[in-house]
Design a protein around this motif. Structure first.
Motif, PDB file in Angstrom:
ATOM      1  N   GLN A  57    -111.495  41.172 -62.852  1.00 23.37           N
ATOM      2  CA  GLN A  57    -112.638  41.609 -62.052  1.00 23.37           C
ATOM      3  C   GLN A  57    -112.289  41.604 -60.566  1.00 23.37           C
ATOM      4  OE1 GLN A  57    -116.177  39.259 -62.674  1.00 23.37           O
ATOM      5  NE2 GLN A  57    -117.274  40.238 -61.003  1.00 23.37           N
ATOM      6  N   THR A  58    -111.555  40.578 -60.133  1.00 24.82           N
ATOM      7  CA  THR A  58    -111.136  40.508 -58.736  1.00 24.82           C
ATOM      8  C   THR A  58    -110.247  41.690 -58.370  1.00 24.82           C
ATOM      9  OG1 THR A  58    -111.277  38.093 -58.696  1.00 24.82           O
ATOM     10  CG2 THR A  58    -109.876  39.140 -57.040  1.00 24.82           C
ATOM     11  N   ALA A  59    -109.316  42.037 -59.244  1.00 25.96           N
ATOM     12  CA  ALA A  59    -108.420  43.166 -58.967  1.00 25.96           C
ATOM     13  C   ALA A  59    -109.221  44.454 -58.797  1.00 25.96           C
ATOM     14  CB  ALA A  59    -107.404  43.312 -60.096  1.00 25.96           C
ATOM     15  N   ARG A  60    -110.197  44.676 -59.683  1.00 22.24           N
ATOM     16  CA  ARG A  60    -111.018  45.890 -59.581  1.00 22.24           C
ATOM     17  C   ARG A  60    -111.780  45.922 -58.255  1.00 22.24           C
ATOM     18  NH1 ARG A  60    -112.026  44.681 -65.078  1.00 22.24           N
ATOM     19  NH2 ARG A  60    -113.943  43.593 -64.511  1.00 22.24           N
ATOM     20  N   GLU A  61    -112.340  44.784 -57.876  1.00 20.77           N
ATOM     21  CA  GLU A  61    -113.193  44.774 -56.694  1.00 20.77           C
ATOM     22  C   GLU A  61    -112.379  44.805 -55.396  1.00 20.77           C
ATOM     23  OE1 GLU A  61    -116.443  42.080 -56.689  1.00 20.77           O
ATOM     24  OE2 GLU A  61    -117.019  42.528 -58.751  1.00 20.77           O
ATOM     25  N   ILE A  62    -111.190  44.232 -55.404  1.00 20.52           N
ATOM     26  CA  ILE A  62    -110.338  44.349 -54.218  1.00 20.52           C
ATOM     27  C   ILE A  62    -109.927  45.806 -54.013  1.00 20.52           C
ATOM     28  CG2 ILE A  62    -108.032  43.818 -53.325  1.00 20.52           C
ATOM     29  CD1 ILE A  62    -108.384  40.981 -54.243  1.00 20.52           C
ATOM     30  N   ALA A  63    -109.571  46.491 -55.099  1.00 20.85           N
ATOM     31  CA  ALA A  63    -109.223  47.912 -54.990  1.00 20.85           C
ATOM     32  C   ALA A  63    -110.404  48.719 -54.465  1.00 20.85           C
ATOM     33  CB  ALA A  63    -108.768  48.446 -56.339  1.00 20.85           C
ATOM     34  N   ALA A  64    -111.593  48.459 -54.996  1.00 18.13           N
ATOM     35  CA  ALA A  64    -112.786  49.179 -54.530  1.00 18.13           C
ATOM     36  C   ALA A  64    -113.084  48.864 -53.073  1.00 18.13           C
ATOM     37  CB  ALA A  64    -113.983  48.813 -55.407  1.00 18.13           C
ATOM     38  N   SER A  65    -112.847  47.623 -52.671  1.00 18.76           N
ATOM     39  CA  SER A  65    -113.100  47.229 -51.281  1.00 18.76           C
ATOM     40  C   SER A  65    -112.102  47.877 -50.337  1.00 18.76           C
ATOM     41  CB  SER A  65    -113.033  45.703 -51.157  1.00 18.76           C
ATOM     42  OG  SER A  65    -114.037  45.083 -51.934  1.00 18.76           O
ATOM     43  N   ALA A  66    -110.836  47.963 -50.759  1.00 16.76           N
ATOM     44  CA  ALA A  66    -109.826  48.602 -49.921  1.00 16.76           C
ATOM     45  C   ALA A  66    -110.146  50.076 -49.693  1.00 16.76           C
ATOM     46  CB  ALA A  66    -108.448  48.456 -50.553  1.00 16.76           C
ATOM     47  N   LEU A  67    -110.797  50.691 -50.668  1.00 11.18           N
ATOM     48  CA  LEU A  67    -111.195  52.096 -50.543  1.00 11.18           C
ATOM     49  C   LEU A  67    -112.601  52.244 -49.968  1.00 11.18           C
ATOM     50  CD1 LEU A  67    -109.832  53.405 -53.970  1.00 11.18           C
ATOM     51  CD2 LEU A  67    -108.832  53.767 -51.700  1.00 11.18           C
ATOM     52  N   TYR A  68    -113.241  51.124 -49.681  1.00  3.81           N
ATOM     53  CA  TYR A  68    -114.597  51.079 -49.133  1.00  3.81           C
ATOM     54  C   TYR A  68    -115.619  51.789 -50.027  1.00  3.81           C
ATOM     55  CZ  TYR A  68    -112.686  48.880 -45.032  1.00  3.81           C
ATOM     56  OH  TYR A  68    -112.073  47.984 -44.193  1.00  3.81           O
ATOM     57  N   VAL A  69    -115.525  51.496 -51.311  1.00  2.39           N
ATOM     58  CA  VAL A  69    -116.536  51.946 -52.266  1.00  2.39           C
ATOM     59  C   VAL A  69    -117.029  50.754 -53.093  1.00  2.39           C
ATOM     60  CG1 VAL A  69    -115.728  54.329 -52.427  1.00  2.39           C
ATOM     61  CG2 VAL A  69    -114.726  52.589 -53.927  1.00  2.39           C
ATOM     62  N   GLN A  70    -116.877  49.556 -52.530  1.00  5.26           N
ATOM     63  CA  GLN A  70    -117.263  48.351 -53.266  1.00  5.26           C
ATOM     64  C   GLN A  70    -118.749  48.320 -53.585  1.00  5.26           C
ATOM     65  OE1 GLN A  70    -116.355  46.083 -55.044  1.00  5.26           O
ATOM     66  NE2 GLN A  70    -116.774  44.000 -54.400  1.00  5.26           N
ATOM     67  N   ASN A  71    -119.578  48.877 -52.717  1.00  5.08           N
ATOM     68  CA  ASN A  71    -121.016  48.870 -53.007  1.00  5.08           C
ATOM     69  C   ASN A  71    -121.317  49.663 -54.273  1.00  5.08           C
ATOM     70  OD1 ASN A  71    -120.321  51.256 -51.419  1.00  5.08           O
ATOM     71  ND2 ASN A  71    -122.516  51.693 -51.307  1.00  5.08           N
ATOM     72  N   TRP A  72    -120.604  50.762 -54.491  1.00  8.72           N
ATOM     73  CA  TRP A  72    -120.837  51.547 -55.708  1.00  8.72           C
ATOM     74  C   TRP A  72    -120.253  50.851 -56.936  1.00  8.72           C
ATOM     75  CZ3 TRP A  72    -124.617  54.514 -54.967  1.00  8.72           C
ATOM     76  CH2 TRP A  72    -124.796  55.189 -53.764  1.00  8.72           C
ATOM     77  N   GLN A  73    -119.144  50.152 -56.763  1.00  4.56           N
ATOM     78  CA  GLN A  73    -118.588  49.352 -57.859  1.00  4.56           C
ATOM     79  C   GLN A  73    -119.609  48.304 -58.312  1.00  4.56           C
ATOM     80  OE1 GLN A  73    -115.704  49.089 -59.633  1.00  4.56           O
ATOM     81  NE2 GLN A  73    -116.077  47.077 -60.516  1.00  4.56           N
ATOM     82  N   LEU A  74    -120.225  47.608 -57.345  1.00  8.35           N
ATOM     83  CA  LEU A  74    -121.199  46.577 -57.684  1.00  8.35           C
ATOM     84  C   LEU A  74    -122.503  47.190 -58.178  1.00  8.35           C
ATOM     85  CD1 LEU A  74    -120.635  44.058 -54.756  1.00  8.35           C
ATOM     86  CD2 LEU A  74    -119.891  43.844 -57.122  1.00  8.35           C
ATOM     87  N   ALA A  75    -122.891  48.334 -57.624  1.00  4.37           N
ATOM     88  CA  ALA A  75    -124.113  48.986 -58.090  1.00  4.37           C
ATOM     89  C   ALA A  75    -123.979  49.380 -59.552  1.00  4.37           C
ATOM     90  CB  ALA A  75    -124.420  50.214 -57.234  1.00  4.37           C
ATOM     91  N   THR A  76    -122.799  49.858 -59.941  1.00  2.00           N
ATOM     92  CA  THR A  76    -122.558  50.207 -61.341  1.00  2.00           C
ATOM     93  C   THR A  76    -122.623  48.972 -62.218  1.00  2.00           C
ATOM     94  OG1 THR A  76    -121.135  52.036 -60.650  1.00  2.00           O
ATOM     95  CG2 THR A  76    -120.948  51.300 -62.932  1.00  2.00           C
ATOM     96  N   SER A  77    -122.020  47.876 -61.759  1.00  3.38           N
ATOM     97  CA  SER A  77    -122.063  46.631 -62.533  1.00  3.38           C
ATOM     98  C   SER A  77    -123.476  46.093 -62.626  1.00  3.38           C
ATOM     99  CB  SER A  77    -121.157  45.580 -61.880  1.00  3.38           C
ATOM    100  OG  SER A  77    -119.813  45.999 -61.889  1.00  3.38           O
ATOM    101  N   ALA A  78    -124.277  46.320 -61.577  1.00  2.00           N
ATOM    102  CA  ALA A  78    -125.634  45.782 -61.559  1.00  2.00           C
ATOM    103  C   ALA A  78    -126.500  46.377 -62.652  1.00  2.00           C
ATOM    104  CB  ALA A  78    -126.279  46.040 -60.190  1.00  2.00           C
ATOM    105  N   VAL A  79    -126.189  47.601 -63.114  1.00  2.00           N
ATOM    106  CA  VAL A  79    -126.983  48.217 -64.170  1.00  2.00           C
ATOM    107  C   VAL A  79    -126.247  48.194 -65.502  1.00  2.00           C
ATOM    108  CG1 VAL A  79    -128.230  49.702 -62.576  1.00  2.00           C
ATOM    109  CG2 VAL A  79    -126.122  50.532 -63.594  1.00  2.00           C
ATOM    110  N   ASP A  80    -125.113  47.504 -65.543  1.00  2.00           N
ATOM    111  CA  ASP A  80    -124.340  47.377 -66.776  1.00  2.00           C
ATOM    112  C   ASP A  80    -124.682  46.047 -67.426  1.00  2.00           C
ATOM    113  OD1 ASP A  80    -122.539  47.178 -68.806  1.00  2.00           O
ATOM    114  OD2 ASP A  80    -120.741  47.360 -67.565  1.00  2.00           O
ATOM    115  N   TYR A  81    -125.435  46.091 -68.535  1.00  2.00           N
ATOM    116  CA  TYR A  81    -125.897  44.852 -69.164  1.00  2.00           C
ATOM    117  C   TYR A  81    -124.735  43.947 -69.532  1.00  2.00           C
ATOM    118  CZ  TYR A  81    -128.495  41.715 -72.202  1.00  2.00           C
ATOM    119  OH  TYR A  81    -129.055  40.599 -72.757  1.00  2.00           O
ATOM    120  N   MET A  82    -123.621  44.539 -69.931  1.00  2.00           N
ATOM    121  CA  MET A  82    -122.488  43.730 -70.371  1.00  2.00           C
ATOM    122  C   MET A  82    -121.758  43.077 -69.194  1.00  2.00           C
ATOM    123  SD  MET A  82    -123.190  44.184 -73.367  1.00  2.00           S
ATOM    124  CE  MET A  82    -122.002  42.982 -73.923  1.00  2.00           C
TER     125      MET A  82
END
Length: 694
Positions: A121-146
């Protein structure tokens, strides 16, 4: 990229009243930044004492809109054009060196100190943060029940920086676009035209923020579109700013400070935020910007301690969160007061070092400032290195997970005597409940099952009421058809029932949906801010009923639900309403000639995700056990089954002995998160469910 001349002509009011120069350095704004970052940091350290400190992010958004719009306006008025590439290069020099350095060091910290369950999970979010799309990464997770049980990562706070970078990328182009449109339409008063355009944008974004927050607050909180109006509010303030006279400025300053600090003190995580509630910190920030530095509040904000923190506020924001996440892994316990105070001190020290040795030299030095292309080359190279490293990291973890799954299948197939739930069977005489061999699947492979479940096509998502076409077991149905019905806890039994169907030659039809128990009662879930998911669940349950009653081949319905997770709306007390709702459904199925068997829900676990606990206690997995008296809680579905005359299968003896309920049994991790069974343990329950159904 540059533009042709695009000027902002002064309005009549501006010709008669001199505006405050937007270019003047405002020490009070630095002090306001200190308040903003202070709210955020104190909220992260003491969330119960400063429950609304997250509004500090909104203060930053308004300040950014104010300063960036001021800069763009000043450059267009003074030079007749805006060089967008130079603007972007300045943002790169100012922001990327420190942020990418923090990401790299945070990733190394996770590898060294955090459990392996957090790595993917950290690897995914660091990559998203480096590309400055971390908010969308977390927004997707926020609606993902799993993904609801995901633990915070060292990069989670980059969501707001991602929103800001997206703003910096789009804002100058947007303003120039407004100017171009107005010039084509013959409007010469371009200042007023841009103000009108920003006002319309602000109203549209605020309206969407209100609607989106009511529909899905978790997604709305991270969305860029629900925050645009906050930047626009700062931009409008910059373009319309005129000097206030005393006592108006003093009153505005005190009201603004009260709105900002009061929001941080009064709001909570349960507040419908952002939505219309965000008007309080946003308008409070606007009032402070308008009132200026000459009020009593402005003079306090302009003091050296406040401006010092404001000067390093960006680095403070960057470094405080990784420390908060990593320190508990080092100490082995949640943060205590002394550790929180030490984190505060360390944050200020590290932020000053970052500002002095990283931010300022690269922002003003010749390495990146000589030509815009140098900044772009640096950005592309550094971001590529970070993303490439994390992608490689993730690929290695994925290979380990695949290898673990293969080895797990081989051990399960071999049928070792004390493997999995058999370790709790007295007749097998196993010496250890937890097991004394290697884990069937390591913690990082088990935790990945929530992100990539085995039967993805068999559990419906939160918002979709349609039935899924999921057939397991023996698809031929040579010896009959059974159905598995319920919420995600029933979904966690899919490997069990699939194996059961294969053993008996039974076709298995699966109807499971996250957060949707098989009941006629109206369930409530803490944190839901709209009726959308309830309506989806009601429609789904009606469709399941129709399908089951119309399918004469289904002779047995197996059902289970996470009943302790819900509240209940009805005329009676909560539990009674819940029991009645389950019972009426079971009775209806039984009246249609179906046999109904309720599988009692699994025992409760401790607070943190089970694989994380196991990863931290590999040599003492019983540290993750829970006393049986706390773990085995009342199950309303079981009470309803007794009322409806339906039999119950209770598997608690395969999780617990007389004293404790375990998170690791017979070298197998029992749960993939806080409450859902791991694939391995669920599959190994099949022979026990088979014998008890017989």
């Amino acid at each position: 990229m540059s533009t042709s001349d695009a000027t902002l002509a002064p309005t009549r009011a501006e010709r008669h009243q001199k505006p405050r120069p937007a270019s003047d350095f405002r020490p009070d704004i630095q002090g306001l930044r200190a308040i903003a970052v202070g709210l955020v940091v104190l909220y992260h350290l003491w969330p119960k004492r400063l429950s609304g400190g997250y509004v500090g992010v909104d203060v930053f958004f308004v300040i950014s809109g104010f300063l960036i719009t001021s800069h763009i306006h000043r450059e267009i008025v003074s030079t007749g054009h805006l060089r967008v590439t130079r603007f972007w290069a300045r943002r790169i020099r100012r922001l990327l060196p420190a942020s990418l350095l923090v990401l790299v060091l945070s990733g190394l910290g996770v590898l060294l100190f955090a459990p392996s369950t957090t790595w993917a999970q950290t690897a995914r979010e660091i990559a998203a943060s480096a590309l400055y799309v971390q908010n969308w990464q977390l927004a997707t997770s926020a609606v993902d029940y799993m993904a609801l049980d995901n633990v915070p990562t060292v990069a989670q706070h980059f969501w707001s920086l991602s929103v800001e970078e997206q703003f910096y990328a789009v804002w100058p182009v947007l303003i120039l676009g407004l100017l171009a449109v107005m010039r084509l339409r013959g409007h010469r008063d371009t200042r007023k035209a841009v103000l009108a355009g920003l006002a319309l944008l602000s109203v549209a974004s605020l309206t969407w923020s209100v609607v989106s927050t009511l529909q899905d607050q978790a997604f709305a909180y991270m969305s860029t579109f629900t925050r645009v109006w906050e930047f626009a509010a700062g931009g409008i303030t910059a373009l319309a700013l005129v000097s206030l006279r005393r006592p108006g400025a003093t009153v505005a300053a005190w009201l603004g400070l009260a709105a900002v600090v009061g929001s941080g003190s009064v709001l909570t995580e349960a507040s419908l935020f952002p939505g219309w509630v965000a008007l309080f910190p946003v308008l409070g920030t606007v009032a402070l910007l308008v009132s200026g530095a000459e009020t009593p509040v402005g003079r306090v904000l302009a003091t050296r301690p406040m401006t010092f923190v404001g000067d390093i506020s960006y680095s403070v924001y960057l470094v405080h969160w990784p420390l908060i996440v990593l320190v508990p892994h080092l100490t082995g316990h949640p943060l205590r007061w002394t550790e929180k105070l030490l984190i505060l001190v360390a944050t200020l020290g590290l932020a000053w070092l970052s500002k002095t040795w990283v931010e300022d030299p690269l922002r003003t030095g010749p390495l990146l400032s000589k030509a815009p292309r140098r900044a772009f080359v640096f950005a592309l190279t550094a971001m590529a290195l970070v993303v490439g490293s994390t992608t490689t990291w993730g690929a290695v973890l994925e290979q380990r997970e695949q290898r673990a799954a293969t080895e797990a299948a081989q051990r399960i197939e071999a049928g070792e005597r004390c493997l999995g739930p058999r370790a709790l069977v007295p007749e097998d005489g196993c010496s250890s409940v937890a097991g004394d061999g290697p884990l069937v699947s390591p913690p990082e492979a088990v935790v990945a099952q929530s992100k990539d479940p085995l039967f993805t096509r068999c559990q419906q998502s939160l918002g979709n009421p349609a039935l899924l076409d999921c057939v397991l077991g023996d698809p031929s149905g040579a010896k009959g058809t059974i159905a598995l019905v319920g919420d995600s806890h029933a979904g966690a039994l899919i490997p069990t029932v699939d194996e059961l169907g294969k053993r008996r030659g039974l076709k298995v039809v699966v109807h499971t949906k996250g957060s949707c128990p098989a009941t006629d009662a109206r369930r409530t879930v803490e944190g839901e801010t709209s009726d959308e998911r309830q309506a989806s669940c009601t429609a789904y349950n009606a469709a399941v009923d129709e399908a089951l009653l119309a399918d004469a081949s289904v002779s047995l319905v197996l059902t289970s639900s996470y009943t302790r997770a819900y509240g209940w709306e009805g005329t009676g007390d909560g539990p009674e309403t819940g029991i009645a709702g389950f019972a009426s459904r079971y009775e209806r199925w039984r009246s249609a000639g179906k046999q109904v068997v309720v599988i009692a829900d699994v025992p409760a676990t401790a607070g943190e995700p089970v694989p994380n606990c196991i990863a931290q206690h590999l040599n003492d997995p019983e540290a993750c056990a829970v006393p049986r008296a706390e773990a085995v809680v009342p199950d309303l579905a079981v009470s309803a089954a007794e009322r409806a005359g339906a039999p119950v299968v209770d598997l608690n003896d395969l999780f617990c002995d007389a004293a404790s309920c375990y998170s690791q049994v017979g070298d197998v991790i029992v749960y993939r998160d806080r409450s859902h069974l791991s694939i391995e343990y669920a599959r190994m329950l099949a022979p026990f469910l088979d014998s008890r159904l017989r």
